[in-house]
Enzyme design. Structure first.
Site, PDB file in Angstrom:
ATOM      1  N   ARG A   1      26.699  44.353  57.805  1.00 17.09           N
ATOM      2  CA  ARG A   1      25.548  43.734  58.460  1.00 17.09           C
ATOM      3  C   ARG A   1      25.269  44.298  59.854  1.00 17.09           C
ATOM      4  NH1 ARG A   1      27.245  40.768  54.587  1.00 17.09           N
ATOM      5  NH2 ARG A   1      29.235  41.521  55.353  1.00 17.09           N
ATOM      6  N   THR A   2      26.296  44.364  60.685  1.00 15.36           N
ATOM      7  CA  THR A   2      26.047  44.723  62.085  1.00 15.36           C
ATOM      8  C   THR A   2      25.564  46.167  62.173  1.00 15.36           C
ATOM      9  OG1 THR A   2      27.827  43.201  62.645  1.00 15.36           O
ATOM     10  CG2 THR A   2      27.046  44.651  64.405  1.00 15.36           C
TER      11      THR A   2
ATOM     12  N   LYS B   1      41.556  63.743  64.472  1.00 18.56           N
ATOM     13  CA  LYS B   1      42.408  64.769  65.092  1.00 18.56           C
ATOM     14  C   LYS B   1      43.095  64.232  66.333  1.00 18.56           C
ATOM     15  CE  LYS B   1      38.899  68.144  63.796  1.00 18.56           C
ATOM     16  NZ  LYS B   1      37.778  68.885  64.392  1.00 18.56           N
TER      17      LYS B   1
ATOM     18  N   ARG C   1      31.840  49.226  67.362  1.00 24.45           N
ATOM     19  CA  ARG C   1      32.797  48.191  66.945  1.00 24.45           C
ATOM     20  C   ARG C   1      34.175  48.815  67.000  1.00 24.45           C
ATOM     21  NH1 ARG C   1      32.204  44.579  61.585  1.00 24.45           N
ATOM     22  NH2 ARG C   1      30.793  43.518  63.035  1.00 24.45           N
TER      23      ARG C   1
ATOM     24  N   HIS D   1      31.798  39.136  69.822  1.00 21.22           N
ATOM     25  CA  HIS D   1      30.826  39.725  68.891  1.00 21.22           C
ATOM     26  C   HIS D   1      29.478  39.153  69.341  1.00 21.22           C
ATOM     27  CE1 HIS D   1      28.913  41.382  65.488  1.00 21.22           C
ATOM     28  NE2 HIS D   1      29.705  40.972  64.512  1.00 21.22           N
TER      29      HIS D   1
HETATM   30  N1   CP Z   1      28.855  39.406  60.473  1.00 27.30           N
HETATM   31  C1   CP Z   1      29.335  40.670  60.578  1.00 27.30           C
HETATM   32  O1   CP Z   1      29.780  41.108  61.663  1.00 27.30           O
HETATM   33  O2   CP Z   1      29.316  41.357  59.406  1.00 27.30           O
HETATM   34  P1   CP Z   1      29.788  42.876  59.240  1.00 27.30           P
HETATM   35  O3   CP Z   1      31.284  42.890  59.484  1.00 27.30           O
HETATM   36  O4   CP Z   1      29.426  43.251  57.844  1.00 27.30           O
HETATM   37  O5   CP Z   1      29.091  43.690  60.288  1.00 27.30           O
END
Ligand code: CP
Length: 315
Positions: free
Chosen positions: A63-64, A91, A112, A140
């Site tokens: 999603r993100t 590497k 992320r 998040h």
């Molecule tokens: N909600 C969320 O962060 O989903 P993803 O891990 O798929 O990005």
């Protein structure tokens, strides 16, 4: 058109590391701008037409990563993706050097990382805005933003509602970020519902209390199902357990099903997704299920965020 626009001083050029860095009025500006992006595509300003957005996800994401890419593409940007598993990260290249490279190739980096503080480090070595798509087990921010937006859209507002945050409040960064976001508002009640082994860490509870958010801890959801307006479910974060034996002890220790929701009246069930087995598939066909709409709101909210960060007008 009868629409007023305002100068955008709150968001322009900023890093997005934690929702705590933004005020309630900043968030309201974001949500009003997201409303504009919920409308049909022909009306979108191409505010990122000359921009390159880099995505760098050192942990899995559907999603993100893809909603940020979608948002950027809809605003006219081009998107480059690091893909750590086929990059020089393999590497042994450091995070700092990797970010320095993306900083020189792009106008904005969405990242992320499993380590807490990775986005802060990136913001210190890079010059372009860094957007934290999740790091470690506390932050998040854009998930929390779209969660609050979902509640506004489906329940008419955030203040005064009663919330149950259910499941892994120990390691879930979506749960913690959601609570940090709620601290900007005036919720009626906030219940933290977790089995033993998944209760919130003392230092996180202390930081939430310091923000003025009062919470009540419970072991089980059924006794309060008829007393809440929002049920915020979370997956057990298997990947963050330092000891796999500890995960085995709590695996499958909570689950919500359609039959349980008979007592839930018009409460909405939210979940940042992905789900494993804590959220039964039969909940999907109940009127309470809100998690697919919630995921869908990720696009207009992230469009608004990108638009405001490049200095676009706030609506
Ligand atoms: N909600 C969320 O962060 O989903 P993803 O891990 O798929 O990005």
């Amino acid at each position: 058109m009868g629409v007023s626009v305002t100068r955008n001083d709150a968001w322009s050029g900023r890093d997005v590391l934690s929702i705590l860095d933004f005020s309630r009025s900043d968030l309201e500006q974001l949500f009003e701008t997201a409303d504009r992006f919920s409308k049909k595509e022909a009306d979108f300003p191409r505010s990122l037409a000359d921009k390159i957005v880099a995505t760098a996800f050192f942990e899995p994401s559907t999603r993100t990563r893809l909603s940020f890419s979608t948002a950027a593409l809809k605003l006219g940007a081009r998107v480059i993706d690091l893909s750590p598993d086929i990059s020089s990260v393999l590497k042994g290249e450091s995070l700092a050097d990797t970010i320095r490279m993306l900083d020189s190739y792009s106008d904005m980096i969405v990242m992320r990382h499993p380590s807490e503080g990775a986005a802060l480090l990136a913001s210190e070595v890079g010059h372009v805005p860094i957007i934290n798509g999740g790091d470690g087990s506390q932050h998040h921010p854009t998930q929390a933003m779209l969660d609050l937006y979902t509640i506004k859209k489906l329940k008419g507002g955030v203040d005064g509602l009663r919330y149950a945050v259910v499941g892994d409040t120990r390691y879930s960064r979506t749960a913690t970020s959601f609570l940090y976001g709620l601290s900007k508002y005036k919720p009626g009640r906030v219940y933290l519902v977790s089995p033993e082994g998944l209760k919130m860490r003392d230092e996180v509870r202390a930081s939430i209390e310091a923000l003025g958010l009062q919470t009540e801890e419970l072991n089980e959801l059924p006794p309060i199902l008829d007393k809440v307006d929002v049920i915020y479910m979370n997956r057990i974060q298997k990947e963050r357990f330092p000891d796999p034996n500890e995960y085995e002890k709590v695996k499958g220790s909570y689950r919500i099903t359609a039959s349980m929701l008979a007592d839930a009246k018009d409460a909405i069930v939210m979940h940042p997704l992905p789900r494993v087995n804590e959220l039964a598939y039969d909940v999907d066909s109940t009127p309470n299920a809100a998690y697919m709409k919630q995921a869908g709101f990720g696009v207009p909210v992230r469009m608004a965020l990108l638009h405001l960060i490049v200095g676009g007008e706030a609506w």
